[in-house]
Design an enzyme around this catalytic site. Structure first.
Site, PDB file in Angstrom:
ATOM      1  N   ARG A 263      35.359  29.464  55.393  1.00 56.89           N
ATOM      2  CA  ARG A 263      36.276  28.704  54.537  1.00 56.89           C
ATOM      3  C   ARG A 263      37.714  29.093  54.823  1.00 56.89           C
ATOM      4  O   ARG A 263      38.022  30.266  55.008  1.00 56.89           O
ATOM      5  CB  ARG A 263      35.981  28.962  53.054  1.00 56.89           C
ATOM      6  CG  ARG A 263      34.591  28.512  52.616  1.00 56.89           C
ATOM      7  CD  ARG A 263      34.357  28.783  51.145  1.00 56.89           C
ATOM      8  NE  ARG A 263      32.958  28.589  50.792  1.00 56.89           N
ATOM      9  CZ  ARG A 263      32.445  28.857  49.597  1.00 56.89           C
ATOM     10  NH1 ARG A 263      33.219  29.332  48.641  1.00 56.89           N
ATOM     11  NH2 ARG A 263      31.156  28.662  49.355  1.00 56.89           N
ATOM     12  N   ARG A 278      37.616  38.003  49.297  1.00 61.09           N
ATOM     13  CA  ARG A 278      37.862  36.593  49.646  1.00 61.09           C
ATOM     14  C   ARG A 278      38.157  36.493  51.141  1.00 61.09           C
ATOM     15  O   ARG A 278      39.278  36.700  51.581  1.00 61.09           O
ATOM     16  CB  ARG A 278      39.034  36.055  48.817  1.00 61.09           C
ATOM     17  CG  ARG A 278      39.101  34.530  48.762  1.00 61.09           C
ATOM     18  CD  ARG A 278      40.269  34.070  47.918  1.00 61.09           C
ATOM     19  NE  ARG A 278      40.141  34.468  46.531  1.00 61.09           N
ATOM     20  CZ  ARG A 278      39.498  33.760  45.608  1.00 61.09           C
ATOM     21  NH1 ARG A 278      38.906  32.632  45.936  1.00 61.09           N
ATOM     22  NH2 ARG A 278      39.438  34.180  44.358  1.00 61.09           N
ATOM     23  N   GLU A 350      33.234  37.385  39.770  1.00 61.91           N
ATOM     24  CA  GLU A 350      32.151  36.483  40.166  1.00 61.91           C
ATOM     25  C   GLU A 350      31.445  36.966  41.429  1.00 61.91           C
ATOM     26  O   GLU A 350      32.092  37.320  42.418  1.00 61.91           O
ATOM     27  CB  GLU A 350      32.706  35.081  40.401  1.00 61.91           C
ATOM     28  CG  GLU A 350      31.649  34.075  40.845  1.00 61.91           C
ATOM     29  CD  GLU A 350      32.230  32.841  41.510  1.00 61.91           C
ATOM     30  OE1 GLU A 350      31.485  32.178  42.251  1.00 61.91           O
ATOM     31  OE2 GLU A 350      33.434  32.564  41.310  1.00 61.91           O
ATOM     32  N   SER A 353      27.142  31.775  41.622  1.00 60.10           N
ATOM     33  CA  SER A 353      27.142  30.619  40.726  1.00 60.10           C
ATOM     34  C   SER A 353      25.799  29.921  40.820  1.00 60.10           C
ATOM     35  O   SER A 353      25.258  29.747  41.920  1.00 60.10           O
ATOM     36  CB  SER A 353      28.260  29.641  41.107  1.00 60.10           C
ATOM     37  OG  SER A 353      29.534  30.198  40.876  1.00 60.10           O
ATOM     38  N   ARG A 392      30.235  40.436  48.487  1.00 62.27           N
ATOM     39  CA  ARG A 392      30.614  40.874  47.140  1.00 62.27           C
ATOM     40  C   ARG A 392      29.583  41.845  46.567  1.00 62.27           C
ATOM     41  O   ARG A 392      29.925  42.692  45.746  1.00 62.27           O
ATOM     42  CB  ARG A 392      30.808  39.664  46.226  1.00 62.27           C
ATOM     43  CG  ARG A 392      32.000  38.814  46.653  1.00 62.27           C
ATOM     44  CD  ARG A 392      32.409  37.785  45.630  1.00 62.27           C
ATOM     45  NE  ARG A 392      33.627  37.106  46.062  1.00 62.27           N
ATOM     46  CZ  ARG A 392      34.383  36.333  45.286  1.00 62.27           C
ATOM     47  NH1 ARG A 392      34.027  36.144  44.017  1.00 62.27           N
ATOM     48  NH2 ARG A 392      35.472  35.761  45.763  1.00 62.27           N
TER      49      ARG A 392
END
Length: 424
Positions: A263, A278, A350, A353, A392
């Protein structure tokens, strides 16, 4: 994609629900006006085709009766030109409606919290006891550099910012987590293991709702075929069944997919620039389900439990929140976030999800099933969830299991995968 029939029947309800996300969705009225004109053009075209066919039958009659057929031929030519214009109008309206619907997010579920951003998310539960440290807490990037298991400087030399080189037991920790997560979901939770392509085509991106909304966040290949680097395993795995009719008896279909994801993080300038929170490239284990509509929320809760079990087995504290309307992902109707405790920040962040898109992605990807042999085809519901984000999880282990001497104890469940008990 939203169902135009549903919008047609309940336009104000549609606008009201969409508006809970934030933003102006009054353009739904423009979509409906184009839809009305499109249907009028189709009806006019059908009427004209009938007249054209009726008129064409007069040619033989006129010839037999010795009458001039030129007026009929002229009328046929006029009908053909008008039909061509109407068909072009229909095509134009359909393209404009489709583009508008592709840019329109999914409706938020009526039962999720209403809010503007992540500050309005609602906590459902917490698990695990937050560890109390009697020595100064180090961040994961400090630990990683001190132990020489994360190398940001050389990654920057190779690729640029937001990349990392995993080294030694750091690389083994990442690899062990992937294996552990896949084994857990495949062997204990009943998901079928897949490793899909890391490169996807444009149709796959549109089918899952990545495009056109997030086209600027994708890495496009220098290739005439419009290929992109996979931004999440959700994209190739949902597209496994694009343009298919699934058998009712096989639902739910459950996949656990491992990919490296890529990304640009175009909208995150200045956010989380230190460490591996990130990155432009990261590993992820993803859970995907194709379900019957009436079972999708029951399956969503099961998927949440499956994802939670990763952190429970690793014995890392976390909490679960329900996302509010303003923080909801583009394609989703309801999402749970799992947030893991990071000691260096003294807060939950986070790590996964778990979402239900209902029929939104299935409509875009044309994935259907037949509820019963005498019933018409319906769209399945698609669910996806992190099982988990590997990088993460590495952060969470490093920070929660750090010791006063700078070493990191390996969680017991991972020790057989690692062949080590401590990173030092």
């Amino acid at each position: 994609m939203l169902d135009i029939k549903m919008i047609r029947e309940e336009p104000e309800k549609t606008i009201k629900l969409l508006s809970l996300r934030g933003g102006d969705f009054s353009y739904i009225h423009e979509i409906l006006e184009k839809d009305r004109k499109r249907r009028e053009a189709i009806q006019e075209s059908e009427t004209l085709k009938a007249k054209k066919n009726e008129t064409s039958r007069l040619i033989g009659q006129y010839k037999r009766e010795g009458k001039a057929i030129e007026p009929i031929l002229q009328a046929m030519d006029d009908y053909a030109k008008t039909l061509s214009n109407l068909e072009e109008q229909v095509r134009t309206y359909e393209e404009e409606i489709k583009l508008a619907l592709l840019m329109t997010p999914n409706l938020p579920n009526e039962n999720i919290p209403v809010g503007k951003d992540d500050n309005d998310n609602v906590e459902l539960k917490r698990w695990g006891e937050v560890r109390k440290f009697d020595f100064p807490i180090k961040s994961h990037y400090e630990l990683g550099e001190d132990l020489d298991i994360l190398d940001f400087n050389r990654a920057g030399k190779i690729s640029g910012s937001r990349f990392v080189v995993y080294k030694g037991l750091g690389a083994r920790l990442e690899r062990s987590l992937i294996q552990f997560m896949i084994d857990l979901h495949a062997k204990q939770h009943g998901y079928r293991e897949v490793i899909p392509p890391y490169i996807v085509n444009e149709t796959s991106m549109y089918s899952t709702g990545q495009f056109p909304k997030f086209i600027d966040d994708a890495f496009k290949l220098n290739d005439e075929r419009n290929l992109y680097l996979n931004p999440t395993a959700e994209v190739p795995t949902i597209n496994l069944h694009r343009d298919e009719v699934l058998e009712r008896e096989v639902l739910p279909i459950k996949y656990v997919a491992y990919t490296t994801a890529f990304r640009k993080e175009a909208g995150s300038a200045g956010k989380d620039t230190r460490g591996i929170l990130r990155q432009h490239q990261f590993n992820k284990v993803e859970l995907i389900k194709f379900t019957k509509p009436e079972e999708s929320y029951q399956e969503l809760d099961k998927m949440l439990q499956d994802s939670e079990s990763v952190l429970k087995l690793l014995k890392i504290p976390y909490r679960v929140v329900t996302l509010c309307t303003g923080d909801l992902g583009f394609s989703m109707r309801k999402t749970y976030d799992i947030e893991v405790w990071l000691p260096s920040e003294s807060k939950y962040r986070e790590i996964g999800s778990i979402s239900n898109a209902e029929d939104y992605q299935a409509r875009r990807a044309n994935i259907k099933y037949r509820p019963d042999k005498d019933q018409k085809l319906e769209f399945v519901h698609t669910l996806n969830g992190s099982g988990l984000a590997v990088g993460r999880t590495v952060i969470a282990i490093m920070e929660n299991y750090q010791q006063s001497d700078g070493s990191i104890v390996i969680p017991e469940i991972l020790q057989s995968y690692m062949g080590e008990k401590v990173i030092e």
